[in-house]
Design a protein around this motif. Structure first.
Motif, mmCIF file in Angstrom:
data_model
loop_
_atom_site.group_PDB
_atom_site.id
_atom_site.type_symbol
_atom_site.label_atom_id
_atom_site.label_comp_id
_atom_site.label_asym_id
_atom_site.label_seq_id
_atom_site.Cartn_x
_atom_site.Cartn_y
_atom_site.Cartn_z
ATOM 1 N N ALA A 1 -2.758 -5.789 -28.020
ATOM 2 C CA ALA A 1 -1.820 -5.142 -28.074
ATOM 3 C C ALA A 1 -1.703 -3.843 -26.911
ATOM 4 C CB ALA A 1 -0.513 -4.602 -29.510
ATOM 5 N N ILE A 2 -3.332 -3.408 -26.912
ATOM 6 C CA ILE A 2 -3.888 -1.425 -26.498
ATOM 7 C C ILE A 2 -4.526 -1.639 -25.317
ATOM 8 C CG2 ILE A 2 -2.283 -0.814 -28.843
ATOM 9 C CD1 ILE A 2 -5.975 -0.227 -28.696
ATOM 10 N N CYS A 3 -5.244 -2.755 -25.432
ATOM 11 C CA CYS A 3 -6.495 -2.546 -24.169
ATOM 12 C C CYS A 3 -6.485 -2.820 -23.454
ATOM 13 C CB CYS A 3 -6.902 -3.510 -25.094
ATOM 14 S SG CYS A 3 -7.601 -5.160 -24.556
ATOM 15 N N ASN A 4 -5.664 -3.793 -22.778
ATOM 16 C CA ASN A 4 -4.398 -3.930 -21.327
ATOM 17 C C ASN A 4 -3.817 -3.323 -20.244
ATOM 18 O OD1 ASN A 4 -5.430 -6.234 -20.055
ATOM 19 N ND2 ASN A 4 -4.229 -7.384 -19.550
ATOM 20 N N HIS A 5 -4.055 -2.308 -19.360
ATOM 21 C CA HIS A 5 -3.419 -1.537 -18.682
ATOM 22 C C HIS A 5 -3.722 -1.552 -17.516
ATOM 23 C CE1 HIS A 5 -1.770 -0.323 -22.548
ATOM 24 N NE2 HIS A 5 -3.524 -0.090 -23.782
ATOM 25 N N PRO A 6 -2.894 -1.162 -16.657
ATOM 26 C CA PRO A 6 -3.759 -0.602 -15.512
ATOM 27 C C PRO A 6 -4.143 0.729 -15.140
ATOM 28 C CG PRO A 6 -1.611 0.328 -15.676
ATOM 29 C CD PRO A 6 -1.851 -0.493 -16.655
ATOM 30 N N SER A 7 -5.742 0.379 -14.558
ATOM 31 C CA SER A 7 -6.791 0.798 -13.966
ATOM 32 C C SER A 7 -6.393 2.814 -13.739
ATOM 33 C CB SER A 7 -8.165 0.600 -13.347
ATOM 34 O OG SER A 7 -7.690 0.609 -12.391
ATOM 35 N N PRO A 8 -6.772 3.643 -14.165
ATOM 36 C CA PRO A 8 -6.525 5.169 -13.484
ATOM 37 C C PRO A 8 -6.810 4.805 -11.671
ATOM 38 C CG PRO A 8 -7.891 5.373 -15.012
ATOM 39 C CD PRO A 8 -7.844 3.757 -14.873
ATOM 40 N N MET A 9 -7.867 4.407 -11.071
ATOM 41 C CA MET A 9 -8.010 3.185 -10.502
ATOM 42 C C MET A 9 -7.180 3.437 -8.919
ATOM 43 S SD MET A 9 -10.828 1.349 -7.888
ATOM 44 C CE MET A 9 -12.718 2.209 -8.996
ATOM 45 N N PHE A 10 -6.118 2.510 -10.012
ATOM 46 C CA PHE A 10 -4.912 1.743 -9.448
ATOM 47 C C PHE A 10 -3.740 2.770 -9.123
ATOM 48 C CE2 PHE A 10 -0.858 -0.528 -10.170
ATOM 49 C CZ PHE A 10 -0.800 -1.825 -8.550
ATOM 50 N N LEU A 11 -4.260 3.605 -10.282
ATOM 51 C CA LEU A 11 -2.515 4.647 -10.088
ATOM 52 C C LEU A 11 -2.940 4.849 -9.240
ATOM 53 C CD1 LEU A 11 -1.851 4.055 -14.662
ATOM 54 C CD2 LEU A 11 -0.389 3.032 -12.625
ATOM 55 N N LEU A 12 -3.567 5.965 -9.190
ATOM 56 C CA LEU A 12 -4.138 6.889 -8.554
ATOM 57 C C LEU A 12 -4.401 6.175 -6.977
ATOM 58 C CD1 LEU A 12 -6.756 9.222 -10.399
ATOM 59 C CD2 LEU A 12 -3.999 9.579 -10.002
ATOM 60 N N GLY A 13 -4.575 5.293 -6.580
ATOM 61 C CA GLY A 13 -5.145 5.276 -5.537
ATOM 62 C C GLY A 13 -3.967 4.509 -4.926
ATOM 63 N N TYR A 14 -3.164 3.706 -5.111
ATOM 64 C CA TYR A 14 -1.970 2.692 -4.846
ATOM 65 C C TYR A 14 -0.773 3.291 -5.741
ATOM 66 C CZ TYR A 14 0.522 -1.051 -3.387
ATOM 67 O OH TYR A 14 1.860 -1.698 -2.646
ATOM 68 N N ALA A 15 -0.251 3.303 -6.851
ATOM 69 C CA ALA A 15 0.759 3.640 -6.919
ATOM 70 C C ALA A 15 1.402 5.330 -6.645
ATOM 71 C CB ALA A 15 0.890 3.425 -8.453
ATOM 72 N N ALA A 16 0.600 5.836 -7.099
ATOM 73 C CA ALA A 16 0.503 7.325 -6.529
ATOM 74 C C ALA A 16 1.458 7.649 -5.884
ATOM 75 C CB ALA A 16 -0.586 8.598 -7.153
ATOM 76 N N ASP A 17 0.455 6.720 -4.714
ATOM 77 C CA ASP A 17 0.548 6.668 -3.010
ATOM 78 C C ASP A 17 1.634 6.448 -2.309
ATOM 79 O OD1 ASP A 17 -0.467 7.458 -0.371
ATOM 80 O OD2 ASP A 17 -0.554 5.356 -0.164
ATOM 81 N N GLN A 18 2.269 5.645 -3.121
ATOM 82 C CA GLN A 18 3.845 4.782 -2.985
ATOM 83 C C GLN A 18 5.010 5.493 -3.573
ATOM 84 O OE1 GLN A 18 4.149 2.248 -1.074
ATOM 85 N NE2 GLN A 18 2.069 1.590 -0.601
ATOM 86 N N MET A 19 4.723 6.532 -4.201
ATOM 87 C CA MET A 19 5.838 7.825 -5.168
ATOM 88 C C MET A 19 5.989 8.741 -3.765
ATOM 89 S SD MET A 19 5.115 8.037 -8.856
ATOM 90 C CE MET A 19 3.617 9.254 -8.963
#
Length: 308
Positions: free
Chosen positions: A118-136
């Motif tokens: 329930a708590i151990c499977n998440h998007p990585s900081p590398m994905f959030l900072l390198g891809y998701a944040a770049d799209q915002m």
């Protein structure tokens, strides 16, 4: 009944591929490019290192700096703490894979394994900072996305502990005398998992492209639907459709959920460990809802973002 449904679904999928082979080719190519250019470089090295750490029984060394904090705030054993860290740092579906592997090898109990899923499977900081944040949009600070996705882990942990009956850390299992795998075995095991992940990414990229061509009521609904199916394709579609706060809100929501592709990837790595994919889906939906609520509250009560 279930087998009959999947038989009909497989035949329908084959006919669809035959009717629109150009879309199937483009979707498969997009999925393989995504797998080779983003997923493999960001996940495979961590997966290999994780296998080596486990094989060398070096878990206690890695978790030593945060061991007491994870015991206190999340009621995790040493092996459970390592599962949580690997899932948080490496991203989907590394946490679920480590959880399943540790349950198979009796490093964690089945009760802790169900709680950990329930708590151990998440998007990585590398994905959030390198891809998701770049799209915002640039007007949205990155910290808002990070807090909205990672802070809900705490209330989810409380709810999952209550549901699965976790009141204190499970007793740690001794690692002495465990058989170690060679580096080649760790490498081949990691590559096998990566191939499975690549297959699911390709399949759902094809599905996402077919859906993108459907005459749906509006581009906003299509973009969110793509995010529910596959987060990387969906995030790009959301960034091209929404603006300002709405863009960040939907990117955070679909990223926290992980997409159907992420769910099938998770299902492929938990194998026969006794973990429930249905429970996992419920927790991910709950996580996505909390992300939406938190994002709205932070953007409303902290006067840091322009409205629009």
């Amino acid at each position: 009944m279930k087998k009959s449904f999947f038989r009909l679904l497989s035949v329908a999928a084959l006919l669809l591929l035959l009717l629109r082979p150009s879309l199937a080719f483009e979707g498969a190519r997009n999925g393989l490019v995504l797998w080779g250019s983003v997923v493999v470089p960001s996940l495979l090295p961590f997966m290999i290192c994780s296998n080596v750490i486990v094989a060398l029984n070096a878990i206690h060394i890695l978790i030593f700096p945060v061991r007491r904090l994870l015991h206190r705030f999340f009621c995790l054993s040493d092996a459970g703490s390592y599962t949580f860290i690997s899932g948080l740092l490496c991203g989907y579906p590394m946490g679920a894979r480590t959880c399943s592997e540790f349950m198979d090898k009796n490093r964690i109990t089945s009760r802790e394994g169900r709680y950990l899923l329930a708590i151990c499977n998440h998007p990585s900081p590398m994905f959030l900072l390198g891809y998701a944040a770049d799209q915002m949009p640039k007007s949205i600070p990155v910290w808002l996305l990070l807090i909205s996705i990672y802070l809900p882990i705490f209330p989810i942990s409380r709810a999952a502990r209550a549901y699965y009956g976790i009141r204190e850390p499970e007793p740690s299992v001794s690692e002495k005398g465990r058989s170690s795998h060679s580096f080649d075995e760790s490498l081949m095991d990691s590559c096998e998992v990566m191939i499975k992940i690549g297959g699911y990414i390709m399949i759902f990229s094809i599905l996402a492209l077919y859906i993108a061509k459907l005459p749906l009521p509006g581009p906003g609904q299509t973009a969110v639907l793509l995010g529910i199916i596959e987060i990387t394709t969906g995030i790009k579609a959301i960034s091209e459709t929404y603006s300002s706060l709405s863009c960040g809100l939907w990117i955070g929501a679909v990223t926290a959920f992980g997409g159907l592709s992420g769910i099938f990837q998770t299902k492929s790595v938990i194998k026969n460990a006794g973990l429930s994919i249905r429970h996992y889906v419920v927790w991910k939906v709950f996580h996505s809802l909390l992300t939406i609520i938190l994002f709205i509250l932070l953007s409303r009560f902290l006067p840091l973002l322009p409205s629009g």
